[in-house]
Design a protein around this motif. Structure first.
Motif, PDB file in Angstrom:
ATOM      1  N   TYR A  70      10.026  67.342  79.336  1.00 40.50           N
ATOM      2  CA  TYR A  70       9.832  67.212  77.874  1.00 40.50           C
ATOM      3  C   TYR A  70      11.215  67.587  77.287  1.00 40.50           C
ATOM      4  O   TYR A  70      12.052  68.163  77.753  1.00 40.50           O
ATOM      5  N   ARG A  72       0.575  65.096  64.340  1.00 36.40           N
ATOM      6  CA  ARG A  72       0.746  64.333  65.294  1.00 36.40           C
ATOM      7  C   ARG A  72       2.524  64.704  65.992  1.00 36.40           C
ATOM      8  O   ARG A  72       2.456  65.137  67.289  1.00 36.40           O
ATOM      9  N   GLU A  73       3.247  64.424  65.272  1.00 40.75           N
ATOM     10  CA  GLU A  73       4.827  64.574  65.556  1.00 40.75           C
ATOM     11  C   GLU A  73       4.858  65.972  65.988  1.00 40.75           C
ATOM     12  O   GLU A  73       5.772  66.358  66.953  1.00 40.75           O
ATOM     13  N   ARG A  79       3.586  66.716  69.183  1.00 45.85           N
ATOM     14  CA  ARG A  79       4.539  66.257  70.371  1.00 45.85           C
ATOM     15  C   ARG A  79       5.786  66.814  70.694  1.00 45.85           C
ATOM     16  O   ARG A  79       6.064  67.052  71.720  1.00 45.85           O
ATOM     17  N   ARG A 114       5.039  70.350  72.400  1.00 44.41           N
ATOM     18  CA  ARG A 114       4.191  70.468  73.421  1.00 44.41           C
ATOM     19  C   ARG A 114       4.829  71.365  74.753  1.00 44.41           C
ATOM     20  O   ARG A 114       6.003  71.502  74.811  1.00 44.41           O
TER      21      ARG A 114
END
Length: 420
Positions: free
Chosen positions: A31, A378-379, A382, A385
């Motif tokens: 990530y 949501r961003e 993300r 994470r």
């Protein structure tokens, strides 16, 4: 409301590195790493909303650095057998599991200290009640219906009047224990307000947005309780019932509305979440919320504490601990305290009207927040994470012990309340 987020290429992501000796290094970067505060695409965002890149994320939040704190997480081994280098991924797993294990052990010790103090103070109050009953042996005390006050009623009245002092004393003993264990962390300005430039500035509209989320959580639970009650399955909350019965003294109001929220925020969003933060903001927020929920030993109250813990955790992470304390105090002292008692003064009709008003405001607030900031949430999730396998650290010994002990107590308490 939020402005578009500047997109970054994979090459730009690859150029961003962890601050030295602040975050564990990974062998394979699955990530994107946390963007640094110097990244213009994140530090020059607008100020359109509280959630998303133009709120805290737009002001350097994903890469906000935090100076290492004493005892924050265990040092990673630098070399293996015969001086051979240790695999970075294995070193990170070692540091992660060790940190989670020690943090869970600390919270379990804190909870044990509070329970022990409560038992000791309760025993003292019990002795005082016994002495009072002996002194008044043979005397009659008028009750509200003109009857006689029995020994059991007298003892219950004394315990009720002293419950607030018992709660205050117990939680303060627990806080002193935590202060002894983490005083180098707690007794710093950065612990409460953050390092300058680390957090976004809280604005009135944003605070009201987070308060709407908390009210929304409470509204959903009220609606769920009404639905289950209509089905003949009332969801009983022993903790809430006990607090409602004992909230008749100044000391109990002080515990519920001020001291309790401050200490809980210091322990769960301050010490615990701060120790877990180097392994991912999402992981730190979720883990602290889960342990906060289990700490309450109540199914209904635990669900509410978990969902509110996510909101408090986000606020503490992105705006500083001071603001999560303020949000927690407003919820306990005003929403569930002053306004609730004012509505109760009008009898069952007032309670029903207040519950209905909370549901309207809360559910409407949830819909409004999701429509305006759902994409930003949501961003945020993300970007922040955690590395794959991070949540496996929940299998460490002290974390499992904390979950099992509190889980069993919660289920027994809930089952007893439902049967009773």
């Amino acid at each position: 409301m939020s402005q578009p987020v500047p997109q970054q290429t994979s090459q730009q992501w690859g150029q961003q590195q962890y601050p030295p000796q602040r975050y564990p290094q990974y062998s394979q970067q699955s990530y994107p790493p946390y963007p640094s505060q110097s990244d213009a695409s994140f530090t020059q965002g607008g100020a359109a909303g509280p959630i998303g890149h133009n709120g805290p994320v737009g002001q350097g939040r994903p890469g906000g650095s935090m100076p290492p704190q004493p005892g924050m997480y265990a040092p990673m081994p630098s070399a293996g057998s015969y001086g051979m280098p240790v695999d970075p991924a294995a070193a990170r797993r070692y540091a992660l599991r060790r940190t989670v294990n020690r943090s869970a052990g600390l919270i379990l010790a804190y909870q044990t200290i509070i329970m022990a103090a409560s038992m000791v103070f309760g025993l003292i109050i019990g002795v005082v009640a016994s002495v009072a009953m002996i002194a008044r042996s043979g005397a009659t005390g008028a009750t509200g219906d003109g009857g006689l006050m029995t020994d059991a009623q007298m003892a219950s009245d004394i315990m009720l009047r002293w419950t607030g002092m018992l709660s205050l004393a117990s939680v303060l003993v627990g806080f002193l224990f935590m202060l002894l264990m983490r005083h180098r962390m707690i007794l710093t300005r950065a612990f409460w307000t953050g390092v300058p430039g680390e957090h976004a500035d809280m604005r009135p509209a944003w605070f009201l947005t987070f308060l709407a989320l908390v009210i929304g959580v409470q509204s959903v639970l009220i609606l769920a309780q009404l639905i289950f009650a209509a089905l003949g399955i009332p969801l009983v909350s022993p903790t809430s019932d006990s607090l409602d019965e004992s909230a008749v003294t100044v000391s109990m109001w002080l515990y519920i509305g001020l001291i309790g929220p401050v200490v809980e925020e210091v322990v769960f969003r301050g010490v615990l979440m701060r120790q877990l933060r180097p392994f991912g903001r999402n992981f730190a927020i979720v883990t602290s919320a889960l342990m906060f929920a289990l700490f309450h030993d109540d199914v209904v109250q635990g669900v509410f504490a978990f969902l509110c813990g996510l909101v408090f955790g986000f606020v503490a992470m992105e705006y500083s601990l001071v603001w999560s304390i303020a949000l927690h105090v407003v919820n306990n002292a005003v929403i569930s305290g002053v306004l609730s008692e004012f509505a109760a003064s009008f009898g069952p009709t007032g309670d029903a009207a207040y519950a209905f008003l909370l549901m309207i405001v809360g559910i409407g607030g949830l819909i409004a927040v999701w429509m305006n900031h759902g994409w930003g949430l949501r961003e945020y999730a993300r970007i922040n994470r955690s590395e794959p396998g991070t949540y496996r650290s929940w299998t460490t010994g002290w974390f499992l012990a904390f979950v099992i002990i509190n889980g069993v107590v919660t289920l027994v308490s809930f089952a007893s309340a439902m049967i009773g």
